[in-house]
Write a protein that holds these residues in place. Structure first.
Motif, short mmCIF file in Angstrom:
data_model
loop_
_atom_site.label_atom_id
_atom_site.label_comp_id
_atom_site.label_asym_id
_atom_site.label_seq_id
_atom_site.Cartn_x
_atom_site.Cartn_y
_atom_site.Cartn_z
N SER A 1 0.80 -1.25 -0.21
CA SER A 1 -0.08 0.12 -0.12
C SER A 1 0.79 1.15 0.04
O SER A 1 0.59 2.21 -0.49
N GLN A 2 1.98 1.27 0.57
CA GLN A 2 3.00 2.43 0.74
C GLN A 2 3.52 2.33 -0.59
O GLN A 2 3.78 3.75 -1.15
N VAL A 3 3.97 1.49 -1.20
CA VAL A 3 4.61 1.62 -2.59
C VAL A 3 3.66 2.15 -3.65
O VAL A 3 4.09 2.98 -4.34
N ALA A 4 2.38 1.53 -3.48
CA ALA A 4 1.48 2.16 -4.55
C ALA A 4 1.26 3.68 -4.32
O ALA A 4 1.23 4.32 -5.13
N ARG A 5 1.03 4.15 -3.16
CA ARG A 5 0.84 5.59 -2.85
C ARG A 5 2.00 6.40 -3.20
O ARG A 5 2.04 7.40 -3.95
N PHE B 1 -4.22 9.63 -7.11
CA PHE B 1 -3.22 9.95 -5.78
C PHE B 1 -4.08 10.01 -4.74
O PHE B 1 -3.94 9.14 -3.80
N ILE B 2 -5.05 10.73 -5.00
CA ILE B 2 -6.07 10.79 -3.90
C ILE B 2 -6.77 9.54 -3.51
O ILE B 2 -6.97 8.90 -2.03
N ALA B 3 -7.11 8.84 -4.52
CA ALA B 3 -7.67 7.40 -4.37
C ALA B 3 -6.54 6.43 -3.70
O ALA B 3 -7.11 5.63 -2.77
N SER B 4 -5.45 6.65 -3.80
CA SER B 4 -4.50 5.73 -3.30
C SER B 4 -4.30 5.84 -1.73
O SER B 4 -3.86 5.03 -1.04
N LEU B 5 -4.65 7.11 -1.33
CA LEU B 5 -4.50 7.42 0.00
C LEU B 5 -5.67 6.61 0.88
O LEU B 5 -5.44 6.34 2.13
N PHE B 6 -6.37 6.16 0.11
CA PHE B 6 -7.78 5.16 0.86
C PHE B 6 -7.41 3.69 0.92
O PHE B 6 -8.36 2.83 1.29
N ILE B 7 -6.37 3.38 0.01
CA ILE B 7 -6.00 1.90 -0.02
C ILE B 7 -5.59 1.18 1.41
O ILE B 7 -4.80 2.05 2.10
N SER B 8 -6.12 0.22 1.87
CA SER B 8 -6.16 -0.12 3.19
C SER B 8 -4.44 -0.62 3.39
O SER B 8 -3.70 -0.98 2.49
N LYS B 9 -4.04 -0.06 4.73
CA LYS B 9 -2.54 -0.45 4.84
C LYS B 9 -2.25 -1.85 5.15
O LYS B 9 -2.91 -2.53 5.64
N THR B 10 -1.06 -2.06 4.48
CA THR B 10 -0.71 -3.43 4.67
C THR B 10 0.65 -3.68 5.26
O THR B 10 1.13 -2.63 5.66
N VAL B 11 1.36 -4.85 5.47
CA VAL B 11 2.34 -4.88 6.16
C VAL B 11 3.29 -5.80 5.18
O VAL B 11 2.79 -6.29 4.33
#
Length: 254
Positions: A77-81, A185-195
């Motif tokens: 999720s962090q990489v995607a953002r 980019f705004i949509a990516s902020l709502f992707i659930s955080k993963t580990v």
């Protein structure tokens, strides 16, 4: 009744949609600008359309291995953002280049946009099983592909329309680039955080040996090998047509 996708995955679908849309709007606009330049100066742009296609695809060859490593080493999720942030920066710079009138620099910007896409893809597809229950993964993949090909079609149309704008109205194309990138980019902020799935994974510094290792591992499994070949052939044919049909229409069909 089909299960509703989690909100975090729906955000990923939206980010994917806008990313594929921007890729194709920008690529087709650059192709048409190059074709028009060639029409105005016959012979001056020989091979440039092919260069456009090559420079967009080249980052997938050069950077996909590292992108896969990042998507294992760090939360996807962090990489995607981060990649959507890169896209937004590239589109702002591309808009400024477009307004400057130095259209051939846009070919270099296309390489940067391809680099963003190469970095975004592994995290996108890798996120599916992390965000969606196992019994819904196939359906989720179907929606992900749907929201990849619909924007490819739309982007091809919109890129052609924007290419018809006179030079003094290229700012409209710039607004489209930046607006679509900002939405993704705004949509990516709502992707659930993963580990991270492999936080201690080591990376091979030689990208070619790393890529070859991956290909060898893939070829050891017959099913994966056949899927990879089929997918590669599909994209090969699609890219062949997308690069040549606009030029055929402009030069041979008028």
């Amino acid at each position: 009744m089909a299960k509703r996708f989690p909100a975090g995955f729906r955000a990923l679908l939206v980010a994917q949609f806008f990313g594929a849309l921007n890729d194709n709007i920008f690529k087709l606009l650059v192709i048409f600008l190059v074709i028009d330049q060639a029409a105005a100066n016959p012979g001056s742009s020989r091979g440039t359309v092919e260069l456009v296609g090559a420079l967009f695809v080249l980052p997938f060859i050069l950077f996909s291995y590292w992108a896969g490593y990042l998507s294992d080493r760090y939360p996807k999720s962090q990489v995607a953002r981060a990649m959507k942030g890169v896209e937004l920066v590239v589109m702002v710079l591309s808009s400024l280049v477009l307004l400057s009138g130095h259209h051939y620099i846009l070919i270099g910007m296309l390489f940067l946009l391809g680099t963003h896409s190469a970095g975004f893809s592994p995290s996108t597809y890798g996120l599916v099983p992390e965000l969606v229950p196992a019994d819904n993964v196939s359906r989720a993949n179907g929606f992900l592909e749907l929201l990849t090909f619909v924007p490819i079609i739309l982007g091809t149309i919109i890129g052609g329309v924007l290419s018809e704008l006179p030079a003094d109205r290229h700012w409209i194309a710039g607004l489209v680039f930046v607006g679509v990138a900002a939405a993704g980019f705004i949509a990516s902020l709502f992707i659930s955080k993963t580990v991270p799935q492999a936080p201690t994974r080591a990376v091979e510094k030689n990208i070619f040996s790393g890529a070859l290792t991956g290909v060898r591992e893939l070829c050891q499994t017959r099913e994966l090998r056949l899927v990879a070949l089929a997918s590669s052939y599909f994209w090969f044919v699609a890219q062949l047509f997308q690069l040549n049909v606009p030029r055929f229409g402009r030069f041979d069909m008028g």
